[in-house]
Design an enzyme around this catalytic site. Structure first.
Site, mmCIF file in Angstrom:
data_model
loop_
_atom_site.group_PDB
_atom_site.id
_atom_site.type_symbol
_atom_site.label_atom_id
_atom_site.label_comp_id
_atom_site.label_asym_id
_atom_site.label_seq_id
_atom_site.Cartn_x
_atom_site.Cartn_y
_atom_site.Cartn_z
ATOM 1 N N LYS A 39 1.295 -0.795 0.311
ATOM 2 C CA LYS A 39 0.397 0.003 0.222
ATOM 3 C C LYS A 39 1.043 0.957 -0.017
ATOM 4 C CE LYS A 39 0.593 -0.285 5.035
ATOM 5 N NZ LYS A 39 -0.618 -0.577 6.111
ATOM 6 N N TYR A 269 15.123 29.855 7.511
ATOM 7 C CA TYR A 269 14.153 31.059 7.892
ATOM 8 C C TYR A 269 13.443 30.469 9.502
ATOM 9 C CZ TYR A 269 11.851 30.410 3.117
ATOM 10 O OH TYR A 269 11.513 30.572 2.085
HETATM 11 C C1 LIG Z 1 0.114 -1.902 6.783
HETATM 12 C C2 LIG Z 1 -0.857 -2.807 7.752
HETATM 13 C C3 LIG Z 1 0.048 -4.177 7.505
HETATM 14 C C4 LIG Z 1 1.173 -3.970 7.436
HETATM 15 O O1 LIG Z 1 2.106 -3.500 9.006
HETATM 16 P P1 LIG Z 1 3.748 -3.275 8.763
HETATM 17 O O2 LIG Z 1 3.850 -2.628 10.470
HETATM 18 O O3 LIG Z 1 4.206 -2.534 8.062
HETATM 19 O O4 LIG Z 1 4.616 -5.165 8.787
HETATM 20 C C5 LIG Z 1 -1.154 -4.584 8.388
HETATM 21 N N1 LIG Z 1 -1.721 -4.502 8.338
HETATM 22 C C6 LIG Z 1 -2.416 -4.046 8.387
HETATM 23 C C7 LIG Z 1 -4.056 -4.072 8.051
HETATM 24 C C8 LIG Z 1 -2.032 -2.632 7.802
HETATM 25 O O5 LIG Z 1 -2.385 -1.783 7.303
#
Ligand SMILES: *Cc1c(COP(=O)(O)O)cnc(C)c1O
Length: 384
Positions: A39, A269
């Protein structure tokens, strides 16, 4: 190595590192399957790059938040199993059924999904989510029996097929906290309630990266891992290296300016940084428009094999580094912000910016071109 388009900065994505990390996680969790979370543009690495590298490394499943992310992979010809778990009233469940994309379900989606399946004359594949304590998606344990009953009914009518039951942890990155045990207890209860309704899917999954790496009792049939496959540690007190993980993103730039300044000179800044002795300042053409947080103070960079630190506020397009009084750095010299063999981790930038490595890598902006190295096809071509 900078990109052909003349951009001053590059994010070098090592596909082989992602594949390696998937293999490392698979070792930890065997015989459980591995779902690679790709994702948010593969946590900033490029969604298609990450997906292909993860599959080359042995991932069994891909996981996305939005259905549109899963569809992007299908459009690229990726036919591996994919689960998408975060929907809105506008999500096109019919398209998901048509493209063989599994759907995470909290409850409210079930009737809509069943309707879409009816219209398509084809069952939808769903994974029921139980909220065991994170309070995000998923049915509460109070609502669970009703959700499971509803799913069982749709399943009897051939409209859905329950492929999985899953949950997500809140504090697995702090292995000593007892809430993970409590969540596991609720998860087991949810599985047993489902069983009483005749819902016994093959895939029970709970673990994210920290649980995959620290809680064998949370592996079940599959783990869903994100940050670890990008070579980042999910723990505040453990390095990626100590976990056998290789960072897959290296952020590089080149000095856009170098100048000597006298004692007392203010920088950037707000003039929040003042040099107390004559020094040399270097200008790095990366800023919050590229995902370097404005709030970061004293972020490390490597220039000519020397570590130096950001000075003053990060601006939209640039930040300044204090190169020290005896620096011979020149305009055009290479700057490594993190990754590669710099010895600097995204976690250090996270610490400088009051956030975590997850956010640093994921937010590297679209203005920074990704250059992918060590792609699986290249490796095959080289060895074959
Ligand atoms: C993003 C996500 C993961 C992966 O989590 P990590 O800590 O990056 O391994 C697993 N399950 C769900 C539902 C997520 O949203």
């Amino acid at each position: 190595m900078n990109s052909a388009d003349g951009s001053p900065s590059t994010a070098i994505i090592d596909a082989e590192a992602i594949a390696h990390n998937v293999g490392t996680v698979a070792e930890y969790v065997r015989p459980a399957k591995v779902m690679a979370a790709i994702k948010a543009d593969g946590y900033g690495h490029g969604i298609v790059t990450a997906a292909r590298a993860a599959l080359a490394g042995g991932a069994d499943w891909l996981g996305t938040a939005h259905l549109s992310e899963a569809q992007q992979l299908r459009a690229e010809g990726i036919d591996a199993p994919i689960l998408a778990w975060l929907h809105s009233r506008d999500t096109d469940f019919s398209a998901a059924i048509g493209e063989h994309i599994d759907l995470g379900v909290s409850g409210w989606e079930l009737d809509r999904i069943a309707e879409a399946a009816q219209a398509r004359q084809r069952p939808a594949r769903v994974h029921l989510k139980i909220d065991t304590g994170l309070s995000r998606n998923g049915a509460t344990i109070e609502a669970w029996p009703e959700v499971v009953a509803q799913a069982a009914q749709h399943q009897r009518h051939g409209l859905i097929s329950v492929e999985g039951i899953f949950t997500h942890f809140a504090v697995a990155d702090e292995p000593d906290r007892k809430e993970t045990d409590e969540q596991l207890e609720v998860f087991r209860e949810a599985l047993s309630i489902a069983e009483q309704h005749g819902v016994v899917p093959a895939l029970r999954h709970a673990a994210n990266s920290p649980a995959a790496l620290s809680r064998p009792d949370a592996h079940f049939d599959m783990v869903r891992v994100g940050v670890s496959i990008y070579g980042q540690s999910p723990f505040a007190d453990r390095t990626a290296e100590s976990l056998g993980l290789r960072p897959a993103m290296e952020l590089r730039s080149t000095l856009a300016n170098v100048k000597r300044v006298p004692a007392g000179q203010g920088v950037s800044y707000g003039l929040t940084y003042r040099v107390d002795a004559p020094t040399t300042l270097g200008l790095v053409p990366l800023g919050y428009g590229d995902g370097i947080p404005r709030i970061a103070v004293g972020g490390p960079v490597l220039i000519n094999r020397r570590r130096c630190y950001s000075a003053g506020r990060v601006a939209m397009d640039q930040f300044v580094v204090d190169l020290g009084p005896d620096s011979d750095a020149q305009i055009g010299d290479e700057v490594t912000v993190f990754g590669g063999d710099s010895g600097i981790s995204a976690a250090e930038w996270g610490a400088a910016a009051q956030t975590i490595n997850y956010e640093i890598i994921t937010r590297i902006g679209a203005r920074v071109p990704r250059v992918v190295i060590n792609q699986p096809e290249e490796r095959l071509a080289e060895t074959g």
